[in-house]
Design an enzyme around this catalytic site. Sequence first.
Site, PDB file in Angstrom:
ATOM      1  N   ASP A 208      -6.793  27.039  38.600  1.00 31.16           N
ATOM      2  CA  ASP A 208      -6.026  27.698  37.552  1.00 31.16           C
ATOM      3  C   ASP A 208      -6.061  29.202  37.810  1.00 31.16           C
ATOM      4  O   ASP A 208      -6.707  29.658  38.772  1.00 31.16           O
ATOM      5  CB  ASP A 208      -6.614  27.343  36.183  1.00 31.16           C
ATOM      6  CG  ASP A 208      -5.595  27.395  35.059  1.00 31.16           C
ATOM      7  OD1 ASP A 208      -4.488  27.916  35.273  1.00 31.16           O
ATOM      8  OD2 ASP A 208      -5.915  26.924  33.952  1.00 31.16           O
TER       9      ASP A 208
ATOM     10  N   GLU B 156      -6.085  31.857  34.931  1.00 30.36           N
ATOM     11  CA  GLU B 156      -6.626  32.731  33.884  1.00 30.36           C
ATOM     12  C   GLU B 156      -8.091  33.102  34.109  1.00 30.36           C
ATOM     13  O   GLU B 156      -8.538  34.143  33.636  1.00 30.36           O
ATOM     14  CB  GLU B 156      -6.473  32.077  32.506  1.00 30.36           C
ATOM     15  CG  GLU B 156      -5.047  32.034  31.994  1.00 30.36           C
ATOM     16  CD  GLU B 156      -4.283  30.796  32.426  1.00 30.36           C
ATOM     17  OE1 GLU B 156      -3.164  30.594  31.945  1.00 30.36           O
ATOM     18  OE2 GLU B 156      -4.825  30.024  33.258  1.00 30.36           O
TER      19      GLU B 156
ATOM     20  N   HIS C 285      -1.755  25.908  37.663  1.00 28.24           N
ATOM     21  CA  HIS C 285      -1.376  26.946  36.694  1.00 28.24           C
ATOM     22  C   HIS C 285       0.124  26.974  36.457  1.00 28.24           C
ATOM     23  O   HIS C 285       0.918  26.974  37.390  1.00 28.24           O
ATOM     24  CB  HIS C 285      -1.830  28.316  37.191  1.00 28.24           C
ATOM     25  CG  HIS C 285      -1.356  29.443  36.321  1.00 28.24           C
ATOM     26  ND1 HIS C 285      -1.834  29.639  35.040  1.00 28.24           N
ATOM     27  CD2 HIS C 285      -0.418  30.407  36.521  1.00 28.24           C
ATOM     28  CE1 HIS C 285      -1.242  30.684  34.506  1.00 28.24           C
ATOM     29  NE2 HIS C 285      -0.362  31.162  35.378  1.00 28.24           N
TER      30      HIS C 285
ATOM     31  N   HIS D 103     -10.788  28.607  32.418  1.00 26.98           N
ATOM     32  CA  HIS D 103     -10.912  29.492  31.250  1.00 26.98           C
ATOM     33  C   HIS D 103     -11.422  28.716  30.045  1.00 26.98           C
ATOM     34  O   HIS D 103     -11.486  27.481  30.063  1.00 26.98           O
ATOM     35  CB  HIS D 103      -9.557  30.103  30.921  1.00 26.98           C
ATOM     36  CG  HIS D 103      -8.470  29.073  30.779  1.00 26.98           C
ATOM     37  ND1 HIS D 103      -8.290  28.324  29.634  1.00 26.98           N
ATOM     38  CD2 HIS D 103      -7.542  28.644  31.662  1.00 26.98           C
ATOM     39  CE1 HIS D 103      -7.291  27.485  29.815  1.00 26.98           C
ATOM     40  NE2 HIS D 103      -6.817  27.650  31.038  1.00 26.98           N
TER      41      HIS D 103
ATOM     42  N   HIS E  20      -7.091  28.877  25.864  1.00 25.82           N
ATOM     43  CA  HIS E  20      -6.130  27.861  25.431  1.00 25.82           C
ATOM     44  C   HIS E  20      -6.550  26.529  26.033  1.00 25.82           C
ATOM     45  O   HIS E  20      -7.407  26.476  26.921  1.00 25.82           O
ATOM     46  CB  HIS E  20      -4.690  28.209  25.852  1.00 25.82           C
ATOM     47  CG  HIS E  20      -4.456  28.196  27.324  1.00 25.82           C
ATOM     48  ND1 HIS E  20      -4.792  29.255  28.153  1.00 25.82           N
ATOM     49  CD2 HIS E  20      -3.939  27.240  28.134  1.00 25.82           C
ATOM     50  CE1 HIS E  20      -4.478  28.962  29.394  1.00 25.82           C
ATOM     51  NE2 HIS E  20      -3.961  27.740  29.422  1.00 25.82           N
TER      52      HIS E  20
ATOM     53  N   GLU F  72      -9.842  22.612  28.923  1.00 26.45           N
ATOM     54  CA  GLU F  72      -9.215  21.910  30.041  1.00 26.45           C
ATOM     55  C   GLU F  72     -10.277  21.339  30.973  1.00 26.45           C
ATOM     56  O   GLU F  72     -10.107  20.241  31.529  1.00 26.45           O
ATOM     57  CB  GLU F  72      -8.290  22.869  30.787  1.00 26.45           C
ATOM     58  CG  GLU F  72      -7.069  23.258  29.981  1.00 26.45           C
ATOM     59  CD  GLU F  72      -6.256  24.383  30.582  1.00 26.45           C
ATOM     60  OE1 GLU F  72      -6.519  24.757  31.747  1.00 26.45           O
ATOM     61  OE2 GLU F  72      -5.351  24.891  29.902  1.00 26.45           O
TER      62      GLU F  72
END
Length: 287
Positions: free
Chosen positions: A19, A21, A72, A116, A128, A147
Amino acid sequence: MNSTATSERVGMKIYISADMEGVAGITSVEQTNPVGQPEYARSCELMTGEVNAACEGAFAAGAKEILVNDSHWNMRNIIHEQLPPQVRLIRGSPKPLSMNQGIDPTFAAAVYIGYHGGAGTQDAVLDHTYTSDELYEVIINGQPCSEARINAAVAGTFGIPVVFLSGDQSACADARSFLPWVETVEVKRAIGRYAADSLSPKEARAAIRSGIERALSGAKARGAQPYRFDSPVVLELRFTSTVKADMAALLPGAERIGGRHIRYAHEDFLTVFRAFRAIMTLGGAVD
């Protein structure tokens, strides 16, 4: 390295989900948005650098095959030619298993790069869970989910342990809370949602490289195992608006238990994960 440890890793196949972030130096939506943002191209370089370091660490630990899944946004971020030439890359979206596409029982371990904190996490860069536009909260079996936790459970259905995660301090603490054996590398310390004290890209990559080598070399000794939710699996989603829940409730099996609150339960986690993706898609169809 003893001969037993070496023989255990002959032919080792490693899965990497990446990802953006949680990458060092990234703190804003503008950096992570591929649509018309001038900083985005540089973020792709930063993300690719950390994935490249992860691949180098895995090969140093004895990996023979590596599959990277770009995880991502539109999943077209990693610059393939900057990775080691033997690394395969899954790129593009949508994908049936999303951030977990390509994982199967042939892998020895899974690694998460640039992850993240989950939705609502304090002191977490760009927190998120899968989407900040639709979902306010994701809960499975009573546990708020990032996640990382959801994806670790997907890997667990294939018998694959997650042994490494990099990101900010909140992402790392989250991973250790449910994967006590996991090796984590903190590449930045979130000051809030949009600010962080970050390692340099060079230092972050060096830490990831050595961290993954430690993780893969010591996974068995540390008791690494597949992560799974108990059955039945109960998913609860809180949407950002009632109209999104209106649409999400159309999925057969989904139960509306509040204005913005949807519940879905099933014995099989992969079925719940697929429903999770379908419910998000339905909710995202309206504003």
